[in-house]
Design an enzyme around this catalytic site. Structure first.
Site, PDB file in Angstrom:
ATOM      1  N   HIS A 240      -7.866 -36.638  -4.016  1.00 36.46           N
ATOM      2  CA  HIS A 240      -7.944 -35.382  -4.777  1.00 36.46           C
ATOM      3  C   HIS A 240      -8.892 -35.604  -5.950  1.00 36.46           C
ATOM      4  CE1 HIS A 240      -4.791 -33.275  -2.640  1.00 36.46           C
ATOM      5  NE2 HIS A 240      -3.985 -34.319  -2.761  1.00 36.46           N
TER       6      HIS A 240
ATOM      7  N   ASP B  64       0.124 -32.163   9.842  1.00 32.84           N
ATOM      8  CA  ASP B  64       0.393 -32.909   8.606  1.00 32.84           C
ATOM      9  C   ASP B  64       0.015 -32.126   7.353  1.00 32.84           C
ATOM     10  OD1 ASP B  64       1.251 -35.048   7.001  1.00 32.84           O
ATOM     11  OD2 ASP B  64      -0.826 -35.631   6.711  1.00 32.84           O
TER      12      ASP B  64
ATOM     13  N   LEU C 282      -9.698 -37.152   5.436  1.00 30.69           N
ATOM     14  CA  LEU C 282     -11.118 -37.311   5.104  1.00 30.69           C
ATOM     15  C   LEU C 282     -11.688 -36.039   4.481  1.00 30.69           C
ATOM     16  CD1 LEU C 282     -12.376 -39.421   8.155  1.00 30.69           C
ATOM     17  CD2 LEU C 282     -11.640 -40.207   5.895  1.00 30.69           C
TER      18      LEU C 282
ATOM     19  N   HIS D   7       4.762 -41.158   7.671  1.00 31.09           N
ATOM     20  CA  HIS D   7       5.203 -41.517   6.311  1.00 31.09           C
ATOM     21  C   HIS D   7       6.711 -41.405   6.025  1.00 31.09           C
ATOM     22  CE1 HIS D   7       4.884 -37.198   5.918  1.00 31.09           C
ATOM     23  NE2 HIS D   7       3.593 -37.182   5.690  1.00 31.09           N
TER      24      HIS D   7
ATOM     25  N   HIS E 258      -3.433 -42.680   9.786  1.00 27.09           N
ATOM     26  CA  HIS E 258      -3.134 -41.492   8.962  1.00 27.09           C
ATOM     27  C   HIS E 258      -3.982 -41.471   7.694  1.00 27.09           C
ATOM     28  CE1 HIS E 258       0.280 -38.763   7.195  1.00 27.09           C
ATOM     29  NE2 HIS E 258      -0.912 -38.386   6.771  1.00 27.09           N
TER      30      HIS E 258
ATOM     31  N   ASP F 105      -1.822 -42.900   4.593  1.00 26.13           N
ATOM     32  CA  ASP F 105      -1.801 -41.490   4.168  1.00 26.13           C
ATOM     33  C   ASP F 105      -2.774 -41.297   2.996  1.00 26.13           C
ATOM     34  OD1 ASP F 105      -1.277 -38.804   4.001  1.00 26.13           O
ATOM     35  OD2 ASP F 105       0.786 -39.027   3.265  1.00 26.13           O
TER      36      ASP F 105
HETATM   37 ZN   LIG Z   1       2.349 -35.552   5.396  1.00 27.79          ZN
HETATM   38 ZN   LIG Z   2      -0.940 -37.008   5.220  1.00 21.79          ZN
END
Ligand SMILES: [Zn+2]
Ligand SMILES: [Zn+2]
Length: 450
Positions: free
Chosen positions: A327, A170, A81, A250, A78, A323
């Site tokens: 950013h 997701d 990219l 998650h 997870h 995950d």
């Molecule tokens: Zn998520």
């Molecule tokens: Zn995610």
């Protein structure tokens, strides 16, 4: 049925390498000893007593001198990219460099890109790009629903034929039970795992953190844990009803772990992942309004954290997933409620979990390695293994090395890491992914036989 889809990586020279006198640990392969490991044409060809392998012409040498540890390299099911469309946050090169620096030999990318990865031509183009630029092998989960809008299914069979490892919306839940049921029916026909971000938007209602004492004290809108756990329970039941295969992304709270345990007790085909940040941090970390602590699902209570650790230990939770959600700085440097959700994680996951869970004796190193590699099997891929004949997927670490996360910058293009500034023990010095040297720390000497 055709062969299951595989990961894709850029061109890389296959290793001709001897790792001398390393402590090799791989519970799955029954390995725990000081060994020499010979890698030829990218495959593990010999495991022998430490110091016993003579270097051949053309082979390179990394001397562990009894201080370095070789583990099966990790697998992350997870990551984000950010390509196509958000390359200012991350791209295939920077994201897979970050993965290699964290000891990973494979990652699976999510489809909430711009445009959304929801069509076969787009999947073909990102796989082609990965075949040029990816430092470690990458797989993709295209969207379950077109545009992640939750209204129309994507062309799942066509996407599967083009190499989709599975499907995910997701970033968003599949809100409609009827829509998910239809997706599960296609999943049974075309294969591939449905990976689910579980959140009932009528309960989360745009909240920015966990609903509880901290959100009340800060006056920030909270997300109750039932926003996640009720959807986990609903979708586990739907998967059981259709005898379809789902993976819960998650997990963040005790009630979700209980829902997964109940589903497994029914014999339903479910699996689950947990992130390092949910295993190590709680809503208390949000008190300072540091936007790096804003993630989706939010950090919950100490009780929830304890349940996640226990779930990882007892196998209710199958694997760790970062995950990794990059950013840009200007996107995160805004008031807490306006900041985007997510933290990077690829470069800190092993060390953070080793420092906070293994060193204090909460879990063993063997278990951590198992849970950081098991994600591959969940998506039908070979699990990295230290055994003769296997493609070389090896993480070489100095488990005594202490470092501060982010002190020398990041391989990721983004730096929104919730563990930045933390002292950690255990440093990845080299990563061999699919037979090629994907990462080598500057401090690690590479000697040459020639
Ligand atoms: Zn998520
Ligand atoms: Zn995610």
């Amino acid at each position: 049925m055709s062969a299951p889809p595989q990961l894709v990586a850029g061109p890389a020279e296959q290793c001709e390498l001897v790792l001398r006198d390393v402590r090799a640990i791989d519970q799955r392969a029954g390995v725990d000893a000081r060994l020499d490991i010979r890698i030829a044409s990218g495959r593990i060809v010999e495991l022998a007593d430490a110091g016993s392998i003579e270097l051949d012409d053309g082979e390179e040498l990394i001397d562990g001198a009894g201080r370095l540890t070789a583990l099966p390299a990790f697998f992350d099911p997870h990551v984000h990219l950010r390509t196509p469309g958000q390359e200012h946050k991350e791209d295939l090169d920077s994201g897979t460099r970050a993965a290699a620096a964290g000891g990973f030999c494979g990652v699976i990318a999510m489809p909430n890109t711009d445009p959304v990865l929801d069509s076969a031509p787009l999947l073909r183009s990102v796989r082609d790009a990965a075949a040029r630029h990816a430092r470690v092998p990458v797989g993709f989960l295209p969207a379950i629903t077109r545009g992640l809008a939750g209204e129309q299914l994507s062309e799942m069979a066509e996407l599967r034929a083009e190499g989709a490892l599975g499907f995910s919306d997701d970033g968003r839940p599949v809100t409609s039970a009827g829509m998910l049921l239809k997706a599960l029916q296609y999943q049974r026909l075309c294969g591939g795992v449905l990976a689910l971000h579980e959140e009932d938007p009528t309960l989360s209602r745009g909240g920015s953190m966990n609903e509880g004492v901290v959100s009340a004290a800060l006056g920030i809108a909270g997300i109750p844990t039932v926003a996640e756990s009720t959807m986990v329970a609903r979708d586990a039941a739907l998967a059981g009803y259709e005898d379809a295969r789902v993976h819960f992304q998650h997990l963040s709270c005790r009630a979700s772990v209980a829902a997964v345990a109940a589903a497994k007790a029914h014999g339903w085909r479910v699996s689950a992942e947990v992130s390092p940040h949910h295993l190590l941090l709680t809503e208390e970390a949000v008190r300072g309004l540091d936007t790096r602590m804003k993630m989706h699902p939010p950090l919950c209570t100490e009780d929830d954290r304890g349940a996640l650790v226990q779930g990882l230990r007892d196998g209710t939770i199958d694997c760790v997933a970062t995950d990794h959600a990059p950013h840009a700085r200007d996107e995160k440097e805004v008031p807490f409620e306006q900041a985007p959700m997510g933290t990077t994680g690829l470069e800190t996951s092993f060390a953070a979990l080793y420092t906070e869970l293994v060193l204090p004796g909460v879990i063993t190193l063997e278990l951590l390695v198992e849970r950081m590699t098991a994600g591959a099997a969940l998506f039908g891929l070979a699990v990295p293994t230290l055994a003769v004949g296997e493609l070389a997927n090896v993480a070489l670490l100095d488990l005594d090395s202490v470092w501060v996360a982010g002190e020398h910058g990041w391989e990721s293009r983004s730096e929104n890491c919730c563990f930045a500034g933390r002292r950690m023990q255990g440093r990845v010095l080299a990563t061999i992914a699919a037979g090629a040297l994907a990462h080598r720390d500057r401090s690690l000497a590479l000697a040459d036989a020639r």
